[in-house]
Scaffold this motif. Sequence first.
Motif, PDB file in Angstrom:
ATOM      1  N   UNK A  90       0.810  -1.195  -0.012  1.00  0.00           N
ATOM      2  CA  UNK A  90      -0.003  -0.083  -0.018  1.00  0.00           C
ATOM      3  C   UNK A  90       0.793   1.211  -0.015  1.00  0.00           C
ATOM      4  N   UNK A  91       2.037   1.236   0.500  1.00  0.00           N
ATOM      5  CA  UNK A  91       2.736   2.401   0.834  1.00  0.00           C
ATOM      6  C   UNK A  91       3.309   2.951  -0.614  1.00  0.00           C
ATOM      7  N   UNK A 143      -3.016   7.140  -7.081  1.00  0.00           N
ATOM      8  CA  UNK A 143      -3.635   8.388  -7.067  1.00  0.00           C
ATOM      9  C   UNK A 143      -3.491   9.068  -8.607  1.00  0.00           C
ATOM     10  N   UNK A 182      -5.971  10.040 -11.528  1.00  0.00           N
ATOM     11  CA  UNK A 182      -6.283  11.341 -12.216  1.00  0.00           C
ATOM     12  C   UNK A 182      -5.941  11.266 -13.941  1.00  0.00           C
ATOM     13  N   UNK A 233     -12.671   5.106  -6.546  1.00  0.00           N
ATOM     14  CA  UNK A 233     -12.076   6.489  -5.986  1.00  0.00           C
ATOM     15  C   UNK A 233     -12.502   7.484  -7.151  1.00  0.00           C
ATOM     16  N   UNK A 273     -15.585  10.141  -6.990  1.00  0.00           N
ATOM     17  CA  UNK A 273     -15.366  11.670  -7.303  1.00  0.00           C
ATOM     18  C   UNK A 273     -16.116  12.004  -8.465  1.00  0.00           C
ATOM     19  N   UNK A 297     -14.178  19.210   0.669  1.00  0.00           N
ATOM     20  CA  UNK A 297     -13.525  17.621   0.458  1.00  0.00           C
ATOM     21  C   UNK A 297     -12.739  17.211   1.842  1.00  0.00           C
ATOM     22  N   UNK A 356     -15.414  16.112   4.232  1.00  0.00           N
ATOM     23  CA  UNK A 356     -16.077  15.046   3.949  1.00  0.00           C
ATOM     24  C   UNK A 356     -15.017  13.655   4.128  1.00  0.00           C
ATOM     25  N   UNK A 398     -12.028   2.952   4.539  1.00  0.00           N
ATOM     26  CA  UNK A 398     -10.138   2.424   4.810  1.00  0.00           C
ATOM     27  C   UNK A 398      -9.609   3.779   4.400  1.00  0.00           C
ATOM     28  N   UNK A 425      -6.882   4.139   2.746  1.00  0.00           N
ATOM     29  CA  UNK A 425      -6.423   4.256   1.486  1.00  0.00           C
ATOM     30  C   UNK A 425      -7.511   4.760   0.426  1.00  0.00           C
ATOM     31  N   UNK A 426      -8.717   4.514   0.592  1.00  0.00           N
ATOM     32  CA  UNK A 426      -9.574   5.070  -0.410  1.00  0.00           C
ATOM     33  C   UNK A 426      -9.707   6.713  -0.078  1.00  0.00           C
ATOM     34  N   UNK A 476      -6.758   8.099  -1.824  1.00  0.00           N
ATOM     35  CA  UNK A 476      -6.962   7.832  -3.150  1.00  0.00           C
ATOM     36  C   UNK A 476      -7.875   9.058  -3.649  1.00  0.00           C
ATOM     37  N   UNK A 477      -8.990   9.545  -2.883  1.00  0.00           N
ATOM     38  CA  UNK A 477      -9.764  10.472  -3.437  1.00  0.00           C
ATOM     39  C   UNK A 477      -9.251  11.872  -3.289  1.00  0.00           C
ATOM     40  N   UNK A 504      -5.913  12.276  -3.278  1.00  0.00           N
ATOM     41  CA  UNK A 504      -5.078  12.774  -4.254  1.00  0.00           C
ATOM     42  C   UNK A 504      -5.318  12.919  -5.640  1.00  0.00           C
ATOM     43  N   UNK A 505      -6.590  12.026  -6.006  1.00  0.00           N
ATOM     44  CA  UNK A 505      -7.037  12.326  -7.527  1.00  0.00           C
ATOM     45  C   UNK A 505      -7.727  13.626  -7.797  1.00  0.00           C
ATOM     46  N   UNK A 506      -8.231  13.961  -6.738  1.00  0.00           N
ATOM     47  CA  UNK A 506      -8.800  15.471  -6.616  1.00  0.00           C
ATOM     48  C   UNK A 506      -7.887  16.309  -6.917  1.00  0.00           C
ATOM     49  N   UNK A 559       6.330  10.248   4.559  1.00  0.00           N
ATOM     50  CA  UNK A 559       5.339   9.357   4.295  1.00  0.00           C
ATOM     51  C   UNK A 559       5.567   7.898   4.570  1.00  0.00           C
ATOM     52  N   UNK A 560       4.676   7.342   5.239  1.00  0.00           N
ATOM     53  CA  UNK A 560       4.857   5.686   5.745  1.00  0.00           C
ATOM     54  C   UNK A 560       3.834   4.796   5.205  1.00  0.00           C
ATOM     55  N   UNK A 561       2.801   5.244   4.557  1.00  0.00           N
ATOM     56  CA  UNK A 561       1.508   4.511   4.523  1.00  0.00           C
ATOM     57  C   UNK A 561       0.448   5.653   4.484  1.00  0.00           C
ATOM     58  N   UNK A 562      -0.846   5.042   4.210  1.00  0.00           N
ATOM     59  CA  UNK A 562      -2.028   5.896   4.119  1.00  0.00           C
ATOM     60  C   UNK A 562      -2.194   6.517   5.421  1.00  0.00           C
TER      61      UNK A 562
END
Lengths: 339, 275
Positions: free
Chosen positions: A37-38, A45, A49, A91, A95, B148, B151, B161, B163-164, B167-168, B170-172, B231-234
């Motif tokens: 996961x890390x 991500x 995008x 994800x 969005x 966001x 939320x 979780x 991770x999700x 992800x949200x 980051x994608x945003x 950073x070491x994980x979510x």
Amino acid sequence: MHMSDALLSPAVGLVMCAVSAGAIAYSVSKIKEDGLDEKMVPIMGVMGAFVFAAQMINFTIPITGSSGHIGGGVLLAALLGEFPAFLTISAVLIIQALFFADGGLFALGCNIFNMGFLACFIAYPLLFKPIIKKGLNRKNIAIASIITIVVSMQLGAFFVVIETLFSGITELPFGAFVAIMQPIHFAISLVEGLITAGVLIFIHNMRPEIMQRIYPKNEIAIMHSKKVLIILILLTLFMGGFLSTFASSYPDGLEWSMEAVAGTSELEVKGLIHDASQSLQDTISFMPDYDYRSADEGGSLTGNNVAGLAGGTLTFILAAVTGLLISTAKKKSKPKPKM
Amino acid sequence: MFPGKKALQIANIKSKIVDIYMLEQLCNGNTFVHRLHPMVKLLTTVFFIIMVVSVNREDFRILTLYLFYPFVLMAVSETPYHYLLKQFALVLPLSALLGFSNIIFDTETALLIGPIELSYGVVSFFTIILKTYLTVMAALILVSTTSLQDLSNQMLRMRVPAIIIMLITMIYRYIDILLNETSIMLTAYLLRSPREKGIKISHMGSFVGQLLLRSIDRAERVYFAMKCRGYQGAVSYDSKRSLNIADYMYCVLVCSLALIFRFVDFVGLLGNMLI
């Protein structure tokens, strides 16, 4: 293919939400357990995008003059693997539902299932991976991409129909609905398949190490031979024991045409050799006509099943013996290495 | 030479960026709705949507009562009406299509208005359209009054979780960057192809592939940048916010009204009073 909330009933929506939530939870746990996961989250991500950006690119379809855009699900699965890809697509869909009103909030369960689950967990492992494992080259990539995307979109469109029908929202008859949805999505998926193939081949040409890292050459999954054997035995038992109940008592193709032509389904042949072999067959066959010897004209059910099982077992023994004989002969004929 | 379709494509991409960040601007308001606790807003929105979705086509008039929800909230939160309407217009086609098909297939008479017969098909058409409007508006009001960040933190507290959530967010964040990248590539392509109105299909492979390669490289740089920053994980950070009396009252009010309107036929009463 994004469904809106208005097309669902509470029951269907809640069930699909539960299914998708379960799949997401499982994917998260799968990614965590590999310790991936890390490293994966940043790339997931940015890939998410990327899918967004790629969906903005409209291309012109030559003959129709209209435009379309790619979905990106299978492309993600091909590059990231099924679990990261599923999470990324989920994800992206969340969005889209929240910020672009592309698909309802309640319908997220359905949309994630139709566009994520089916592509990543059904189409990709069953179609894409086996084709690529045969060899990483342009032809395989193209075939794999097109087939996987077409199938996953057909499945997705089909499930949209099912979910809408089960919700009782539309009066559209099942046949008509399917007849509209499937062809449209077939056309769209063909184009997306071609584009995805083009993208993957481009990557394979420009940066082959990316594809090779994901699909290493020698990793062919050989199923343990014991497992295969057990499965085959069970299958035979099942087919012989159960399915033969449904063995039709109607004449088969050959017998039927014989009846039509000659008026009888069995040839009557005369001659010494024929008589001899006929009497040999009568003595040996312990279940003539797939039934007990003493059975009456109609045939007995268990007789059929026992015949099926017995036949299956005999065949298995014969095949095993043949295989053993061949492998023993081969070993004997191989020259012994000099020490 | 008129701008034409080329400029439109590029403009289309840029407008998506504008849309996302317009919503973010709207979240900075300071009205009653903005100040509500995110959990209350999330729960009431979901409850409202489920109530709307549960309405049968026979009870169509209940949906008119539900219109109070978006109208009142949009007024209180000072959300620009036309902006949300534009978003709704994008979603309309599929619902309209299914609605039309209902008109064709379902011709059983539902009600008579004087000499005019309305079939169940027509009724269900309006039901679908109204339901789409209500559900879309509910979701849009949620995101235009709740940032966001809030939320995501709320969803994290509800055991979604991490991770999700990562992800949200980051994608945003990265949509903007990648859309800019796409816009630059598209402009370059269109400037080099005088007679093309879009990307030729034979070029899509390398175009999208190039974008993909740049994304992969960017992802690696992002990963290293995050590692350098510890950073070491979510992980997600959250500021605690407790519920106050206004939150409880709002929640109770909305949920009870939604239930009452669902099962008590106020519209019928109103109509009887008029007639």
